[in-house]
Write a protein that holds these residues in place. Sequence first.
Motif, PDB file in Angstrom:
ATOM      1  N   VAL A   1       0.867  -1.177   0.000  1.00  0.00           N
ATOM      2  CA  VAL A   1       0.000   0.000   0.000  1.00  0.00           C
ATOM      3  C   VAL A   1       0.907   1.231   0.000  1.00  0.00           C
ATOM      4  CG1 VAL A   1      -1.723   1.333   1.287  1.00  0.00           C
ATOM      5  CG2 VAL A   1      -1.853  -1.165   1.234  1.00  0.00           C
ATOM      6  N   VAL A   2       0.639   2.142  -0.921  1.00  0.00           N
ATOM      7  CA  VAL A   2       1.460   3.352  -1.043  1.00  0.00           C
ATOM      8  C   VAL A   2       1.085   4.319   0.074  1.00  0.00           C
ATOM      9  CG1 VAL A   2       2.039   5.318  -2.520  1.00  0.00           C
ATOM     10  CG2 VAL A   2       1.622   3.062  -3.551  1.00  0.00           C
ATOM     11  N   GLU A   3       2.112   4.694   0.875  1.00  0.00           N
ATOM     12  CA  GLU A   3       1.898   5.649   1.972  1.00  0.00           C
ATOM     13  C   GLU A   3       2.215   7.069   1.518  1.00  0.00           C
ATOM     14  OE1 GLU A   3       0.493   4.734   4.703  1.00  0.00           O
ATOM     15  OE2 GLU A   3       0.696   2.570   4.463  1.00  0.00           O
ATOM     16  N   ASP A   4       3.289   7.177   0.703  1.00  0.00           N
ATOM     17  CA  ASP A   4       3.690   8.504   0.251  1.00  0.00           C
ATOM     18  C   ASP A   4       4.677   8.357  -0.909  1.00  0.00           C
ATOM     19  OD1 ASP A   4       3.754  11.235   0.195  1.00  0.00           O
ATOM     20  OD2 ASP A   4       5.048  11.491   1.958  1.00  0.00           O
ATOM     21  N   VAL A   5       4.779   9.405  -1.721  1.00  0.00           N
ATOM     22  CA  VAL A   5       5.737   9.419  -2.829  1.00  0.00           C
ATOM     23  C   VAL A   5       6.477  10.751  -2.751  1.00  0.00           C
ATOM     24  CG1 VAL A   5       6.053   9.276  -5.319  1.00  0.00           C
ATOM     25  CG2 VAL A   5       4.130   8.097  -4.253  1.00  0.00           C
ATOM     26  N   GLU A   6       7.808  10.678  -2.741  1.00  0.00           N
ATOM     27  CA  GLU A   6       8.580  11.908  -2.620  1.00  0.00           C
ATOM     28  C   GLU A   6       9.919  11.750  -3.331  1.00  0.00           C
ATOM     29  OE1 GLU A   6      10.543  14.154   1.096  1.00  0.00           O
ATOM     30  OE2 GLU A   6       8.395  13.743   1.349  1.00  0.00           O
ATOM     31  N   ASP A   7      10.217  12.646  -4.254  1.00  0.00           N
ATOM     32  CA  ASP A   7      11.482  12.679  -4.976  1.00  0.00           C
ATOM     33  C   ASP A   7      11.852  11.325  -5.607  1.00  0.00           C
ATOM     34  OD1 ASP A   7      11.851  15.367  -4.311  1.00  0.00           O
ATOM     35  OD2 ASP A   7      12.801  14.836  -2.395  1.00  0.00           O
TER      36      ASP A   7
ATOM     37  N   VAL B   1      10.891   8.397  -4.756  1.00  0.00           N
ATOM     38  CA  VAL B   1      10.895   7.269  -3.816  1.00  0.00           C
ATOM     39  C   VAL B   1       9.467   7.023  -3.357  1.00  0.00           C
ATOM     40  CG1 VAL B   1      11.734   6.427  -1.568  1.00  0.00           C
ATOM     41  CG2 VAL B   1      13.229   7.797  -3.033  1.00  0.00           C
ATOM     42  N   VAL B   2       9.072   5.715  -3.399  1.00  0.00           N
ATOM     43  CA  VAL B   2       7.713   5.342  -2.975  1.00  0.00           C
ATOM     44  C   VAL B   2       7.826   4.699  -1.598  1.00  0.00           C
ATOM     45  CG1 VAL B   2       5.650   4.018  -3.571  1.00  0.00           C
ATOM     46  CG2 VAL B   2       7.105   4.911  -5.396  1.00  0.00           C
ATOM     47  N   TYR B   3       7.141   5.300  -0.618  1.00  0.00           N
ATOM     48  CA  TYR B   3       7.118   4.768   0.736  1.00  0.00           C
ATOM     49  C   TYR B   3       5.866   3.903   0.864  1.00  0.00           C
ATOM     50  CZ  TYR B   3      10.654   8.327   1.392  1.00  0.00           C
ATOM     51  OH  TYR B   3      11.801   9.085   1.272  1.00  0.00           O
ATOM     52  N   CYS B   4       6.076   2.644   1.273  1.00  0.00           N
ATOM     53  CA  CYS B   4       4.971   1.680   1.274  1.00  0.00           C
ATOM     54  C   CYS B   4       4.899   0.928   2.587  1.00  0.00           C
ATOM     55  CB  CYS B   4       5.182   0.615   0.194  1.00  0.00           C
ATOM     56  SG  CYS B   4       5.548   1.224  -1.429  1.00  0.00           S
TER      57      CYS B   4
ATOM     58  N   GLU C   1       7.030  -1.282   7.112  1.00  0.00           N
ATOM     59  CA  GLU C   1       7.184  -0.156   6.187  1.00  0.00           C
ATOM     60  C   GLU C   1       8.478  -0.313   5.395  1.00  0.00           C
ATOM     61  OE1 GLU C   1       6.805   3.468   8.387  1.00  0.00           O
ATOM     62  OE2 GLU C   1       4.685   3.082   8.825  1.00  0.00           O
ATOM     63  N   THR C   2       8.434   0.046   4.123  1.00  0.00           N
ATOM     64  CA  THR C   2       9.607  -0.073   3.258  1.00  0.00           C
ATOM     65  C   THR C   2       9.559   1.021   2.211  1.00  0.00           C
ATOM     66  OG1 THR C   2      10.887  -1.633   1.924  1.00  0.00           O
ATOM     67  CG2 THR C   2       8.507  -1.724   1.678  1.00  0.00           C
ATOM     68  N   GLU C   3      10.618   1.157   1.464  1.00  0.00           N
ATOM     69  CA  GLU C   3      10.636   2.172   0.406  1.00  0.00           C
ATOM     70  C   GLU C   3      11.321   1.610  -0.826  1.00  0.00           C
ATOM     71  OE1 GLU C   3      14.389   4.917   1.433  1.00  0.00           O
ATOM     72  OE2 GLU C   3      12.894   4.829   3.055  1.00  0.00           O
ATOM     73  N   PHE C   4      10.907   2.100  -1.979  1.00  0.00           N
ATOM     74  CA  PHE C   4      11.457   1.648  -3.262  1.00  0.00           C
ATOM     75  C   PHE C   4      11.667   2.843  -4.173  1.00  0.00           C
ATOM     76  CE2 PHE C   4       8.866  -1.910  -1.810  1.00  0.00           C
ATOM     77  CZ  PHE C   4       9.661  -3.023  -2.077  1.00  0.00           C
ATOM     78  N   PRO C   5      12.686   2.779  -5.028  1.00  0.00           N
ATOM     79  CA  PRO C   5      12.744   3.755  -6.117  1.00  0.00           C
ATOM     80  C   PRO C   5      11.523   3.502  -7.002  1.00  0.00           C
ATOM     81  CG  PRO C   5      14.836   2.604  -5.887  1.00  0.00           C
ATOM     82  CD  PRO C   5      13.855   1.911  -5.003  1.00  0.00           C
ATOM     83  N   GLU C   6      10.926   4.535  -7.496  1.00  0.00           N
ATOM     84  CA  GLU C   6       9.697   4.420  -8.296  1.00  0.00           C
ATOM     85  C   GLU C   6       9.843   3.436  -9.458  1.00  0.00           C
ATOM     86  OE1 GLU C   6       6.617   7.590 -10.070  1.00  0.00           O
ATOM     87  OE2 GLU C   6       8.003   8.419  -8.581  1.00  0.00           O
ATOM     88  N   ALA C   7      11.015   3.372 -10.069  1.00  0.00           N
ATOM     89  CA  ALA C   7      11.236   2.515 -11.238  1.00  0.00           C
ATOM     90  C   ALA C   7      11.140   1.024 -10.905  1.00  0.00           C
ATOM     91  CB  ALA C   7      12.604   2.817 -11.843  1.00  0.00           C
TER      92      ALA C   7
END
Length: 197
Positions: free
Chosen positions: A20-26, A28-31, A38-44
């Motif tokens: 589930v997407v929590e936030d997107v910033e610069d 980076v997708v925070y999920c 909680e984890t984060e990924f580069p959008e690509a």
Amino acid sequence: MTSKFRRGGVAYDKQGRSYVVEDVEDGVVYCSAENGVETEFPEAQLVTETEWRSRHVKSEARQGALGERLYERIKASRFYLTPTGKLDPNGAQEVLAKVERLMPGILDFAAVITAERALDADGDAGQSDLSTAKCREIFDAARPETRAFLMAGLFATRPDVFVGAAKLGDNLWRAMLEKFTETYGPEFDQFRRAKRK
């Protein structure tokens, strides 16, 4: 640049895990995962739910097309196109009905074995996920003489002798079926136990 991911939306990684997407910033997708981690990924590295479904549908369609081509190759194999000589079609039909009555499932087994041999001869061995229903459909579409010819091979009997045995009584047939089980018994038992589609 606007992100394709939206807060509260679903994103998938390359392994097909959803987040589930929590936030997107610069970029980076925070999920958060299903277990709350909680984890984060580069959008690509992620795809949207729409992209995931689209890829999945295309993949299934491609698999379906490959499967259909596989069964077409079985149907066009030498096993189904080999001349059967002058076998009596009525006798062939009768003998097929008799063996199926005495040993239920043997025609399904013959259909799958024939399909596996056809693919093996074509250099495509190891298709353990063949559909019994589709193999049987191909088998049943063949002329009775062809089916009897293929069955005779499983009994290590000349096709004309096999078809001529249609008139034998059940006790004599049971002796013939023992010949089959000597060669294919364990394989046939495993085939019957397996849940085939």
